[in-house]
Design a protein around this motif. Structure first.
Motif, short mmCIF file in Angstrom:
data_model
loop_
_atom_site.label_atom_id
_atom_site.label_comp_id
_atom_site.label_asym_id
_atom_site.label_seq_id
_atom_site.Cartn_x
_atom_site.Cartn_y
_atom_site.Cartn_z
N ALA A 359 -41.31 -9.68 -77.83
CA ALA A 359 -42.43 -10.58 -78.08
C ALA A 359 -43.76 -9.88 -77.87
O ALA A 359 -44.74 -10.14 -78.59
CB ALA A 359 -42.33 -11.81 -77.17
N LEU A 360 -43.83 -8.98 -76.88
CA LEU A 360 -45.08 -8.26 -76.63
C LEU A 360 -45.44 -7.37 -77.83
O LEU A 360 -46.62 -7.25 -78.18
CB LEU A 360 -44.95 -7.40 -75.37
CG LEU A 360 -44.93 -8.15 -74.04
CD1 LEU A 360 -44.83 -7.18 -72.89
CD2 LEU A 360 -46.17 -9.02 -73.89
N ARG A 361 -44.45 -6.75 -78.43
CA ARG A 361 -44.72 -5.94 -79.61
C ARG A 361 -45.23 -6.81 -80.75
O ARG A 361 -46.14 -6.41 -81.50
CB ARG A 361 -43.46 -5.19 -80.04
CG ARG A 361 -42.94 -4.21 -78.99
CD ARG A 361 -41.76 -3.41 -79.49
NE ARG A 361 -42.15 -2.55 -80.60
CZ ARG A 361 -41.30 -1.73 -81.22
NH1 ARG A 361 -40.02 -1.67 -80.83
NH2 ARG A 361 -41.70 -0.99 -82.23
N LEU A 362 -44.67 -8.01 -80.88
CA LEU A 362 -45.12 -8.92 -81.92
C LEU A 362 -46.55 -9.39 -81.65
O LEU A 362 -47.38 -9.44 -82.57
CB LEU A 362 -44.18 -10.13 -81.99
CG LEU A 362 -44.50 -11.18 -83.07
CD1 LEU A 362 -44.40 -10.56 -84.46
CD2 LEU A 362 -43.57 -12.38 -82.95
N TYR A 365 -48.96 -6.70 -82.52
CA TYR A 365 -49.08 -6.55 -83.97
C TYR A 365 -49.97 -7.63 -84.58
O TYR A 365 -50.78 -7.36 -85.48
CB TYR A 365 -47.70 -6.58 -84.61
CG TYR A 365 -47.71 -6.57 -86.12
CD1 TYR A 365 -47.98 -5.39 -86.81
CD2 TYR A 365 -47.46 -7.73 -86.84
CE1 TYR A 365 -48.01 -5.37 -88.21
CE2 TYR A 365 -47.48 -7.72 -88.23
CZ TYR A 365 -47.76 -6.55 -88.90
OH TYR A 365 -47.78 -6.54 -90.28
N LEU A 366 -49.83 -8.86 -84.08
CA LEU A 366 -50.56 -9.99 -84.66
C LEU A 366 -51.97 -10.15 -84.11
O LEU A 366 -52.82 -10.76 -84.76
CB LEU A 366 -49.78 -11.29 -84.41
CG LEU A 366 -48.41 -11.41 -85.06
CD1 LEU A 366 -47.71 -12.68 -84.57
CD2 LEU A 366 -48.52 -11.43 -86.58
N ALA A 367 -52.24 -9.61 -82.93
CA ALA A 367 -53.50 -9.88 -82.23
C ALA A 367 -54.68 -9.25 -82.95
O ALA A 367 -54.54 -8.28 -83.69
CB ALA A 367 -53.42 -9.36 -80.80
N GLY A 373 -57.17 -4.87 -74.52
CA GLY A 373 -55.95 -5.28 -73.83
C GLY A 373 -54.83 -5.74 -74.73
O GLY A 373 -53.66 -5.58 -74.38
N PHE A 374 -55.11 -6.33 -75.91
CA PHE A 374 -54.05 -6.86 -76.75
C PHE A 374 -53.08 -5.78 -77.18
O PHE A 374 -51.91 -6.06 -77.44
CB PHE A 374 -54.64 -7.55 -77.99
CG PHE A 374 -54.98 -8.99 -77.78
CD1 PHE A 374 -53.99 -9.91 -77.50
CD2 PHE A 374 -56.29 -9.43 -77.84
CE1 PHE A 374 -54.29 -11.24 -77.31
CE2 PHE A 374 -56.60 -10.75 -77.65
CZ PHE A 374 -55.60 -11.66 -77.38
N ILE A 690 -53.28 -17.23 -83.30
CA ILE A 690 -52.95 -18.47 -82.59
C ILE A 690 -52.02 -19.33 -83.42
O ILE A 690 -51.06 -19.93 -82.90
CB ILE A 690 -54.23 -19.25 -82.23
CG1 ILE A 690 -55.15 -18.39 -81.36
CG2 ILE A 690 -53.89 -20.54 -81.50
CD1 ILE A 690 -54.54 -17.93 -80.07
N MET A 691 -52.27 -19.41 -84.72
CA MET A 691 -51.45 -20.24 -85.58
C MET A 691 -50.00 -19.76 -85.60
O MET A 691 -49.06 -20.55 -85.42
CB MET A 691 -52.03 -20.23 -87.00
CG MET A 691 -51.28 -21.12 -88.00
SD MET A 691 -49.90 -20.27 -88.82
CE MET A 691 -50.77 -19.03 -89.77
N ILE A 692 -49.79 -18.46 -85.78
CA ILE A 692 -48.42 -17.93 -85.88
C ILE A 692 -47.67 -18.14 -84.56
O ILE A 692 -46.51 -18.57 -84.55
CB ILE A 692 -48.45 -16.44 -86.25
CG1 ILE A 692 -48.96 -16.27 -87.68
CG2 ILE A 692 -47.06 -15.82 -86.11
CD1 ILE A 692 -49.11 -14.83 -88.11
N VAL A 693 -48.34 -17.86 -83.44
CA VAL A 693 -47.67 -18.01 -82.15
C VAL A 693 -47.34 -19.48 -81.88
O VAL A 693 -46.23 -19.81 -81.44
CB VAL A 693 -48.54 -17.43 -81.02
CG1 VAL A 693 -47.89 -17.65 -79.66
CG2 VAL A 693 -48.75 -15.93 -81.23
N LEU A 694 -48.30 -20.38 -82.15
CA LEU A 694 -48.05 -21.80 -81.91
C LEU A 694 -46.94 -22.33 -82.81
O LEU A 694 -46.11 -23.14 -82.37
CB LEU A 694 -49.33 -22.60 -82.13
CG LEU A 694 -50.21 -22.86 -80.91
CD1 LEU A 694 -51.42 -23.69 -81.29
CD2 LEU A 694 -49.45 -23.56 -79.80
N VAL A 695 -46.91 -21.90 -84.06
CA VAL A 695 -45.86 -22.35 -84.97
C VAL A 695 -44.50 -21.91 -84.45
O VAL A 695 -43.52 -22.67 -84.50
CB VAL A 695 -46.12 -21.82 -86.40
CG1 VAL A 695 -44.88 -21.97 -87.26
CG2 VAL A 695 -47.28 -22.57 -87.03
#
Length: 816
Positions: A359-362, A365-367, A373-374, A690-695
């Motif tokens: 999940a951290l790698r994801l 990648y998305l941040a 820090g991201f 935020i959208m991808i993580v929340l979904v």
């Protein structure tokens, strides 16, 4: 305790299906919590720029402020040199005050470190006490000295660790060697430690990664003092609080306004903790929203596991009753149940850690690419400790349910009950857990839906220009090689001619600013209209060549475009303005032929006549409102952006365009090469993240809630098999039996939806600042979320209902 642990492991091995389901649910919850807490730890709690500083909480960022300017910059303005020197002299709250100014350096194609392409690097000029103020010591060499801040004595440099490694291959004998930058030979006197990273300023807006530092010249030529834009830091003295420092700086600001009204009227001073200036407030708020979301996911997972353990507890009622009858204390029974739940939670935590690494790698990648820090997320001891604590807390949380069930049982009743008549006492609690799962799922679903709507609004927004197939890059001509306007004009004209002749290039233009990339703001006035010195009229402005509108994709609404004659005129006095400028200054009038007075970067006022009005563009990103803008003709830009509209992928033409620059001047660096689509993606990256993580969290929650509802109804059917058999034997239709079970699931779902709506309203109110084009209480989003959740719940209820409808009454009556 050892015996309890051994017994717990044996029980879990006997029920592999139950164990795997429980561990997987917990791993999802704990892994998600670990990943998001790791992000918060790296970005907010333990950001890299502050790891190498001494007492970073005592370091303050000090700005000028002017409420008349744009809202998002008015509270955090760069500091002028004269004011910085006065602050440093008059302040008593700070143990020290230091400053730096961002600078760019051009490196030639050859020099120390071997052959390279001409390169433009980010750099900075700092006062001698800057690194000591932060508590930074060079890895090699020394800091600057006070004597090196004098004019003509500042040709020394300190390099960042990364630049030393990439340009000089970590040469241990680097000290004393020289580097040629922008026509000046600098002697290298120090290398910064690898742990040092410059903190961002202005709440994440001011992102700097200097590769080369030089001394700041605090004795510039007369008239150039206020042309310097400084970032100022101060370290509070021991015992001095932030309110005290702010009060003193306000007094100093009042004093300077009276002593130097011509440069300080309307200006004040702001003091903020540097730690809080490193991250965009919307990013900070978004991370807190995500942390709340993953807590909900963990609670749903715990509720699921509690339901599974209650199922086991009901099946083991007789076993527990025998243990109590043989002398086991109630605490002994509770301890055994807690041991089983803790073993489950620790196993779930271990698997969750593995999921968290992925999940951290994801997340990285998305941040957003420009946030500290991201992209350095890690599992440090604090994160591991929090993960262990989360696993233990989760184990206790869901382990209490079977413990309370065991404590509430009568030994005699448990020993005398039939196998098929057990479990009624736990039914209401299990139903309550399902309601909680559904309510929390609705909260996550509503949040994800709002972010989807928000991102869709951003993507469908008319930006006022066309970002597709647009290549952009920055070019800054050095003063040492381009000393007069003729040289600059010749370079600009030759560059445009060469780039426009390239195959695949449809058009090209030069400008001093590009949409969503750069900003220049200055005051203007209308002839004969009084000027308020406290609130002057301000506009964004840029100089452009002919063809800029067509290249960038701005629409001409009235009048004409700028021509070649306008651009090459010795003293151009015509201009284009955007529709917002026309509406603000000449409402309900024809703006063509109107005159405004503008000074630009040199302050020399010129009367400009409006010859055209263009469409409004979202200069500060898709989420910002259009501002007033002025476009002035020029072909003598020394610091400029090149825009080229292409027939295909713009980045495929990046190297051919750079070759045209080097064909004119082999030592001219080109920087910030990107497509306008790429720049647009950078602007929407936070919302997309935020959208991808929340979904994803909402999807996990929906699956867990559906499984929870299915398990409750399926177990209810299994317990009531005899009752259902009797109903069928007495004439009940299968569809009526199925309907009864479906109604039971629907009632639980509807109660959960009603409870979830209250929580969703609270969460979405907190999300208001990160939404765009959609209300936090958007009825369509909430209605869609409720319908989707109800549909999934009905699907989860269908299978137990179908099983109940197929009960054979003869087999059911024989089951006892």
């Amino acid at each position: 305790m050892r015996k309890d642990l051994v017994f717990a492991v044996r029980q879990l091995r006997k029920n592999t299906g139950f164990t795997c389901a429980a561990i997987f649910a917990l791993a999802l919850g704990i892994g998600a919590n670990t990943a998001i807490f790791s992000t918060i730890n790296a970005v907010l709690l333990n950001s890299r720029p502050f790891q190498s500083m001494v007492q970073p909480n005592r370091i303050m960022s000090i700005y000028e402020r002017n409420p008349a300017l744009l809202a998002f910059i008015s509270e955090r303005l760069a500091v002028r040199l004269t004011n910085y020197l006065e602050w440093k002299k008059q302040s008593r709250s700070f143990a020290g005050m230091a400053a730096y100014q961002s600078e760019g350096f051009d490196l030639t194609s050859t020099g120390e470190g071997g052959n390279h392409e001409p390169e433009h690097i980010q750099g900075a000029a700092a006062t001698a006490d800057y690194f000591p103020l932060l508590g930074i010591r060079p890895r090699l060499g020394r800091n600057f000295t006070a004597g090196e801040m004098e004019t003509g004595k500042s040709h020394v440099a300190i390099l960042s660790n990364d630049f030393w490694r990439s340009r000089f291959q970590s040469d241990p004998n680097i000290l004393g060697k020289t580097i040629s930058a922008t026509g000046v030979e600098y002697q290298i006197v120090g290398i910064l430690p690898s742990s040092f990273e410059l903190p961002s300023g202005s709440q994440g807006l001011d992102q700097n990664r200097p590769k080369m530092w030089v001394p700041l010249d605090i004795h510039p030529a007369a008239g150039e003092e206020d042309g310097m834009d400084l970032m100022v830091f101060g370290r509070l003295k021991p015992g001095v609080t932030l309110p005290q420092a702010r009060a003193e700086m306000n007094v100093i600001g009042d004093r300077l306004r009276k002593a130097f009204p011509e440069r300080n009227t309307g200006f004040g001073i702001n003091v903020f903790p540097t730690i809080g200036e490193d991250v965009d407030p919307d990013i900070r708020r978004s991370l807190y929203v995500l942390q709340a979301a993953v807590c909900f996911v963990l609670l749903i997972a715990c509720a699921n596991v509690a339901n599974l353990l209650l199922t086991k507890a009901v099946a083991r009622e007789k076993e527990m009753a025998v243990r109590v009858a043989l002398g086991a204390s109630r605490w002994r029974i509770v301890r055994q149940n807690l041991c089983e739940s803790l073993v489950l939670s620790l196993l779930g935590g271990a698997v969750g850690l593995l999921l968290a690494f992925g999940a951290l790698r994801l997340v990285s990648y998305l941040a957003p690419a420009d946030q500290h820090g991201f992209h350095e997320l890690r599992m440090d001891p604090l994160v591991l400790a929090v993960t262990l604590g989360t696993a233990l807390l989760a184990g206790i949380l869901f382990g209490l349910a079977p413990s309370f069930h065991a404590l509430g049982q009568s030994v005699n009743q448990a020993l005398n009950r039939g196998a098929r008549s057990v479990g009624g006492s736990s039914h209401h609690f299990r139903s309550a857990l399902v309601i909680v799962e559904i309510a929390l799922s609705l909260v996550l679903l509503a949040g994800a839906g709002l972010m989807l709507r928000s991102l869709a609004s951003i993507m469908s927004l008319d930006l006022g220009f066309r970002p597709d197939h647009l290549l952009t890059m920055s070019i800054s001509l050095p003063d040492s090689r381009y000393k007069n306007p003729r040289q600059i004009e010749s370079f600009n004209a030759r560059l445009l001619e060469r780039v426009q002749s390239l195959p695949g290039v449809l058009s090209a233009s030069l400008s001093t600013a590009l949409p969503m990339r750069s900003i220049s703001e200055s005051s203007y006035r209308l002839p004969g209209k009084p000027v308020d010195p406290q609130r002057p009229a301000l506009a964004d402005w840029s100089r452009i060549t002919e063809g800029y509108l067509g290249t960038v994709g701005l629409r001409l609404l009235r009048g004409r475009d700028l021509t070649r004659d306008d651009v090459v005129a010795a003293e151009p006095n015509v201009a284009l303005v955007n529709d917002a400028f026309a509406r603000a200054n000449w409402p309900n009038q024809n703006p063509l032929g109107k005159v405004f007075v503008f000074g630009g970067e040199h302050g020399h006022e010129v009367n400009f006549t409006v010859v055209g009005v263009v469409s409004d563009e979202h200069q500060f990103g898709p989420e910002s409102a259009p501002h007033t803008e002025i476009y002035l003709p020029s072909n003598q830009m020394q610091r400029m952006s090149l825009a080229a509209r292409t027939a295909s992928d713009p980045l495929a033409l990046a190297n051919p365009v750079k070759q045209q620059v080097w064909a004119i001047d082999k030592n001219q660096p080109v920087s910030e090469v990107d497509s306008m689509d790429g720049i647009f993606r950078e602007w929407i990256a936070p919302s997309r993240f935020i959208m991808i993580v929340l979904v994803n969290f909402a999807a996990i929650a929906l699956v867990l809630a559906a499984v929870g509802l299915y398990s409750v109804l399926a177990y209810s059917v299994s317990l009531r098999t005899r009752e259902i058999g009797i109903r069928v034997a007495l004439g009940a239709e299968p569809k009526n039996v199925a309907g009864f079970i479906m109604r039971q699931g629907s009632v639980l779902t509807l109660i959960g939806i009603v409870a979830g709506l209250a929580g969703a309203f609270a969460l979405t109110r907190f999300m208001q600042s990160i939404l765009f084009g959609v209300s936090p209480f958007d009825p369509e989003t909430f209605a869609s979320s409720c319908i989707l959740l109800l549909g999934i719940a009905l699907a989860a209820s269908y299978f137990p209902a179908r099983r109940a409808a197929r009960v054979d009454p003869i087999e059911a009556l024989r089951a006892e």
